[in-house]
Design a protein around this motif. Structure first.
Motif, short mmCIF file in Angstrom:
data_model
loop_
_atom_site.label_atom_id
_atom_site.label_comp_id
_atom_site.label_asym_id
_atom_site.label_seq_id
_atom_site.Cartn_x
_atom_site.Cartn_y
_atom_site.Cartn_z
N GLN A 1 16.18 -15.49 -8.16
CA GLN A 1 15.11 -14.59 -7.76
C GLN A 1 15.69 -13.46 -6.92
OE1 GLN A 1 12.10 -15.03 -8.90
NE2 GLN A 1 10.96 -13.46 -7.80
N VAL A 2 15.21 -12.26 -7.18
CA VAL A 2 15.65 -11.09 -6.44
C VAL A 2 14.43 -10.46 -5.80
CG1 VAL A 2 16.62 -8.77 -6.63
CG2 VAL A 2 17.64 -10.66 -7.91
N GLN A 3 14.54 -10.11 -4.54
CA GLN A 3 13.49 -9.35 -3.87
C GLN A 3 13.99 -7.96 -3.57
OE1 GLN A 3 12.38 -11.87 -0.51
NE2 GLN A 3 10.64 -12.65 -1.69
N LEU A 4 13.13 -6.98 -3.83
CA LEU A 4 13.48 -5.58 -3.63
C LEU A 4 12.52 -4.97 -2.60
CD1 LEU A 4 13.85 -4.58 -7.39
CD2 LEU A 4 15.66 -5.28 -5.81
N VAL A 5 13.07 -4.23 -1.65
CA VAL A 5 12.26 -3.60 -0.62
C VAL A 5 12.65 -2.14 -0.51
CG1 VAL A 5 11.59 -3.60 1.80
CG2 VAL A 5 12.07 -5.78 0.65
N GLU A 6 11.69 -1.27 -0.84
CA GLU A 6 11.94 0.17 -0.75
C GLU A 6 11.60 0.69 0.65
OE1 GLU A 6 10.03 -0.45 -4.93
OE2 GLU A 6 9.71 -1.15 -2.87
N SER A 7 12.24 1.76 1.02
CA SER A 7 11.94 2.45 2.28
C SER A 7 12.35 3.91 2.14
CB SER A 7 12.67 1.79 3.44
OG SER A 7 14.07 1.87 3.26
N GLY A 8 11.90 4.72 3.10
CA GLY A 8 12.31 6.11 3.12
C GLY A 8 11.27 7.11 2.65
N GLY A 9 10.14 6.61 2.18
CA GLY A 9 9.10 7.53 1.75
C GLY A 9 8.46 8.23 2.92
N GLY A 10 7.62 9.21 2.60
CA GLY A 10 6.93 9.94 3.66
C GLY A 10 6.33 11.23 3.16
N LEU A 11 5.96 12.08 4.11
CA LEU A 11 5.35 13.37 3.81
C LEU A 11 6.40 14.46 4.02
CD1 LEU A 11 2.88 15.22 3.29
CD2 LEU A 11 2.42 15.11 5.75
N VAL A 12 6.54 15.33 3.04
CA VAL A 12 7.53 16.40 3.11
C VAL A 12 6.94 17.66 2.48
CG1 VAL A 12 8.63 15.76 0.94
CG2 VAL A 12 9.95 16.99 2.67
N GLN A 13 7.37 18.81 2.96
CA GLN A 13 6.91 20.06 2.36
C GLN A 13 7.67 20.35 1.07
OE1 GLN A 13 7.33 23.07 5.44
NE2 GLN A 13 5.18 22.80 6.03
N ALA A 14 7.04 21.11 0.21
CA ALA A 14 7.69 21.52 -1.03
C ALA A 14 9.02 22.19 -0.72
CB ALA A 14 6.80 22.45 -1.82
N GLY A 15 10.04 21.84 -1.49
CA GLY A 15 11.38 22.35 -1.25
C GLY A 15 12.23 21.46 -0.37
N GLY A 16 11.60 20.47 0.24
CA GLY A 16 12.31 19.58 1.14
C GLY A 16 13.00 18.44 0.41
N SER A 17 13.57 17.54 1.21
CA SER A 17 14.35 16.41 0.66
C SER A 17 13.95 15.10 1.31
CB SER A 17 15.85 16.65 0.90
OG SER A 17 16.30 17.83 0.28
#
Length: 125
Positions: A1-17
């Motif tokens: 069994q593998v568990q995956l946890v994402e992170s790093g999302g958020g709110l950014v303005q157009a053109g951002g990273s």
């Protein structure tokens, strides 16, 4: 069994990273093909990036090619999605996925065996 946890999302303005991370449990992570998908409200889940077991090969659809870069660090059991020049149409929940049966590039949702819970990315205009 593998568990995956994402992170790093958020709110950014157009053109951002933003850089998304996907941390995986399990000792066999470095033999799995990995992918990133996204799903906007009312739309089907969409493929955005795939990477082979070693990280030497990647693949992107035209919608993100040149703006998104997928990489992996097998020593850290982590896959990354670097997103630049973000557009409002990139707004979605982003998911990472693992395919235990393939080593190469995998683009179809139905081929993946494990999924993370998703992380929200919102791009404002």
């Amino acid at each position: 069994q593998v568990q995956l946890v994402e992170s790093g999302g958020g709110l950014v303005q157009a053109g951002g990273s933003l850089r998304l991370s996907c941390a995986a449990s399990g000792r066999t992570f470095n033999s799995y093909a990995m992918g990133w998908f996204r799903q906007a409200p009312g739309k089907e889940r969409e493929f955005v990036a795939a990477i082979n077991w070693s990280g030497a090969s990647t693949y992107y659809p035209e919608s993100v090619k040149g703006r998104f870069t997928c990489s992996r660090d097998n020593a850290r059991n982590t896959v990354y999605l670097q997103m630049s020049n973000l557009k409002p149409e990139d707004t979605a929940v982003y998911y990472c996925a693992a395919d235990r049966n393939h080593y190469g590039i995998v683009v179809n949702t139905w081929d993946y065996d494990y999924w993370g819970q998703g992380t929200q990315v919102t791009v404002s205009s």
